[in-house]
Design an enzyme around this catalytic site. Structure first.
Site, PDB file in Angstrom:
ATOM      1  N   ARG A  31      43.421  37.238  52.427  1.00  0.00           N
ATOM      2  CA  ARG A  31      42.928  36.046  53.110  1.00  0.00           C
ATOM      3  C   ARG A  31      43.853  35.561  54.217  1.00  0.00           C
ATOM      4  NH1 ARG A  31      41.256  32.026  48.889  1.00  0.00           N
ATOM      5  NH2 ARG A  31      39.418  33.359  48.785  1.00  0.00           N
ATOM      6  N   HIS A  52      44.884  44.010  44.853  1.00  0.00           N
ATOM      7  CA  HIS A  52      45.986  43.056  44.846  1.00  0.00           C
ATOM      8  C   HIS A  52      47.221  43.621  44.159  1.00  0.00           C
ATOM      9  CE1 HIS A  52      47.917  39.088  43.667  1.00  0.00           C
ATOM     10  NE2 HIS A  52      47.690  38.914  44.947  1.00  0.00           N
TER      11      HIS A  52
END
Length: 711
Positions: A425, A455
């Site tokens: 993000r 991630h």
């Protein structure tokens, strides 16, 4: 103990429903976290520059919160979808309550700036001064700067019957100038919008004869000269404002991951620039005619609008120009130099490959430098025995040494595989650019895995030495970002252990190819089985407790939100298990409720460094299991992300990780205790010596670590 935020609750039905729920609202919990960050700005023992830094962080945090979390809520509101918050509130009443809490936070933020920080400016060598307070000579300098630099950059965009409403940029200072032509009545008012340039400094700097640096806000210079853009018309009002847009989006699985996926991502980034407005900040008393127009245009009501006092600034992130000014460098706090890893005191004198063949190394950043990981990468890029490098990348530093090493390795003919998570993000554009650089250099680049976000933080180096092939691995909670490694606390493992090598090799095969491993020896992964395995570990502690066997759980992470794991923790608490959670940010679990969570304590550490490490400890009948890795206890981590936690095998390294937990629990400088109602109180020393985990971890010794006991 001192309250972080003033208790403001009243006994109305919505507040009662929020309090009676056995879960804490994710969004309301996040706001409590931002109060703890604001609290850092209240600490008078910090320099004014460090206090302003934390204030700026709260402003940046709130922008992201409104863009993503408030934006997500509007995805339900705007499309008529049903949504229940963890408190049980439906989308409309929750929106109203949440926005009232956002407004309250912003009020406290700016009140603190005006009454507690501004009075300290002059005694620290600077001032933020308005255009009207300048001397004639300084006014002439500022006007000349406006004429030569600012004026050519400004573009008034009128909105009337002949011009469509302009697409105004989010998170930018904007002027709405209401004008009327001579001989026309009020019915013929028009508004023109001007975007304040963001590619020049926020403040014009003037050093006075007394050595004080005067910072003149860019918006004040424009406001005072704005008549030069509107000839032969009357300026009715000049209004400064700023907007946040909905920037929440999810990427659907694409058939063609290499082309359609990237095009989809690029399109979504464009929609972030034009998404619906969710918050409008406006300075002072805005023109009511213009405000009615904006509310209609953007479908807003008074809940979305926050008035900022004229004595303050819209967008406190602009303070970074002052905080980072070269003249104040000596007045800002600087981090301590890192120490050598406890299990590698010879750092700098021995070859990293040779040492890793002998023993594993646990790294704790920023207390240990990330240079050891970078050294492994850079040596691997040049080493003739190294055959391949595989790495997952989530966020990179600018001018990244990681990218440089991978490019060098590819140019040397080594096989380089990079799983580049371009969906990180607000780093999407930078990640796209860096990934394409690597691909052009010959690296095998995977742009994420279908609809999942990668991630996990893993590195694998394969080295074919005479007589044997070694696999060197790095498994971590933190990003491969040398800048944030100096500011975030993270934990990672360097190893040549074959069990780790097998697990990491298998894991890369899964995420880059089409493979389903039967079992890992030391890894717990998502979205495959992380939730169920963590729940099973909690259940085992509960069962041990019921059978009179010693039991205990300590978990350190950024956020806890997953209901299934929370429910298991509640049941373990009811079985008598002592549970200690160290949760920096949002916590949806409600601690200390009678009959539900009596045995659960929640601590939050908010200090100079951003706590980012994840450590899961299970007492396991006096044979502790300790996992570290990338995953928080969130639905997205368990269901929509590729994550990994890995079991620490070596006793000395396990003790090091346990010591991190112990020191966090002992902290009485940066620690907050979460109360049953979801609020937080400062943990006071109560006569005990001050203990700051973010300082004490620089001084750990083998003797201290080997004596660690948690239960």
């Amino acid at each position: 103990m001192e309250d972080v935020a003033t208790d403001h609750y009243v006994d109305d039905p919505i507040t009662r429903q929020i309090r009676e729920s056995k879960y804490i609202s994710r969004d309301l919990s996040w706001l409590q976290f931002n109060y703890r960050v604001l609290d850092q700005s209240r600490k008078s023992d910090r320099s004014i520059f460090d206090r302003l830094k934390f204030l700026s962080i709260t402003s940046s945090n709130l922008d992201e919160f409104c863009t993503i979390r408030l934006g997500s809520l509007y995805n339900y509101l705007d499309y008529g979808k049903e949504r229940f918050d963890y408190s049980g509130l439906r989308e409309v009443p929750f929106r109203n309550y949440l926005l009232s809490e956002v407004r309250r936070f912003v009020h406290e933020e700016h009140d603190h700036y005006i009454h507690h920080l501004k009075p300290e400016f002059s005694k620290n060598g600077f001032c933020i001064c308005g255009y009207a307070s300048l001397s004639p000579a300084d006014t002439a300098r500022v006007d000349d700067y406006f004429r030569k630099v600012i004026f050519p950059m400004l573009t008034p965009m009128v909105f009337d019957n002949y011009h469509t409403f302009p697409a105004l940029k989010y998170n930018r200072l904007l002027f709405g100038v209401v004008t009327i032509a001579p001989h026309e009545n009020q019915m013929h008012q028009r508004v023109s919008f001007i975007q304040v340039p963001s590619n020049i400094p926020r403040f014009f700097e003037i050093k006075g004869p007394d050595g004080i640096i005067n910072f003149v806000p860019l918006e004040d210079i424009i406001r005072s000269n704005i008549h030069q853009l509107f000839r032969n018309v009357e300026i009715v009002s000049t209004n400064l404002f700023r907007i946040n847009r909905n920037g929440d989006f999810t990427l659907e699985e694409s058939e063609d991951i290499e082309s359609n996926f990237l095009e989809e991502l690029k399109r979504k980034l464009q929609t972030r620039r034009t998404g619906r407005v969710v918050r409008l900040e406006v300075q002072g008393d805005p023109d009511p005619w213009m405000m009615r127009l904006l509310k209609i245009q953007w479908d807003l009501d008074d809940s979305n609008i926050i008035e900022i006092p004229r004595e303050s600034l819209i967008d406190l992130t602009g303070l970074m120009q002052i905080i980072g000014h070269s003249e104040f460098r000596v007045k800002r706090s600087s981090p301590r130099p890192p120490v050598k890893p406890m299990n590698f005191p010879e750092q700098g004198t021995r070859d990293i490959f040779d040492v890793l063949k002998e023993r594993d190394i646990l790294l704790q950043h920023p207390y240990n430098s990330m240079d050891l990981v970078l050294e492994l990468l850079e040596k691997s890029a040049e080493d003739p025995y190294v055959l391949s490098i595989k790495i997952t990348i989530y966020r990179l530093a600018k001018e990244s040494r990681v990218t440089a090493a991978l490019l060098k390795a590819a140019e040397a003919g080594k096989h380089v595989s990079v799983l580049f998570e371009v969906k990180a993000r607000f780093d999407e554009e930078n990640n796209l650019r860096e990934a394409q650089r690597l691909q052009k250099a010959g690296c095998f680049v995977i742009y994420g895995v279908s609809s999942l976000k990668t991630h996990t933080k893993l590195l694998l180096v394969v080295r074919n030495e005479p007589g044997r092939v070694y696999r060197f691995v790095h498994l971590s909670s933190g990003n491969y970002n040398e800048t944030t490694s100096r500011l975030y606390t993270d934990i990672g493992l360097l190893s040549s252990n074959e069990a780790y090598g097998n697990d990491v090799s298998e894991f890369f095969n899964v995420i880059t190819g089409h493979s389903q491993p039967s079992a890992y020896q030391n890894l717990i992964t998502s979205p495959r089985d992380m939730r169920i395995q963590l729940c099973n570990l909690v259940r085992r502690e509960a069962e041990n407790s019921r059978n009179g066997i010693p039991a205990g759980i300590i978990i350190k992470l950024n956020s806890i939100q997953d209901k299934e794991l929370i429910e298991e923790l509640y049941r373990a608490s009811q079985a008598g298990v002592k549970i200690k959670l160290i949760v920096r940010g949002m916590c949806c679990l409600r601690p200390g409720r009678e009959g539900l969570s009596d045995n659960i304590e929640v601590t939050s550490i908010v200090g100079e460094y951003l706590e980012h490490s994840r450590i899961y400890y299970f007492h396991n009948a006096n044979d502790p299991k300790v996992y570290i890795g990338s995953a928080d206890a969130m639905v997205r981590s368990f269901d929509r992300r590729i994550e990994s936690l890995f079991l620490i095998q070596e006793n000395i390294l396990k003790k090091q990780a346990m010591n991190v937990l112990l020191y966090n629990l002992r902290d009485n400088v940066n620690a907050y205790t979460m109360r049953e109602d979801g609020s937080y109180v400062v943990r006071e020393p109560n006569g005990e010596p001050l203990f700051n985990v973010q300082q004490e971890l620089y001084t750990i010794t083998r003797e201290k670590v080997m004596n660690v006991e948690l239960f």
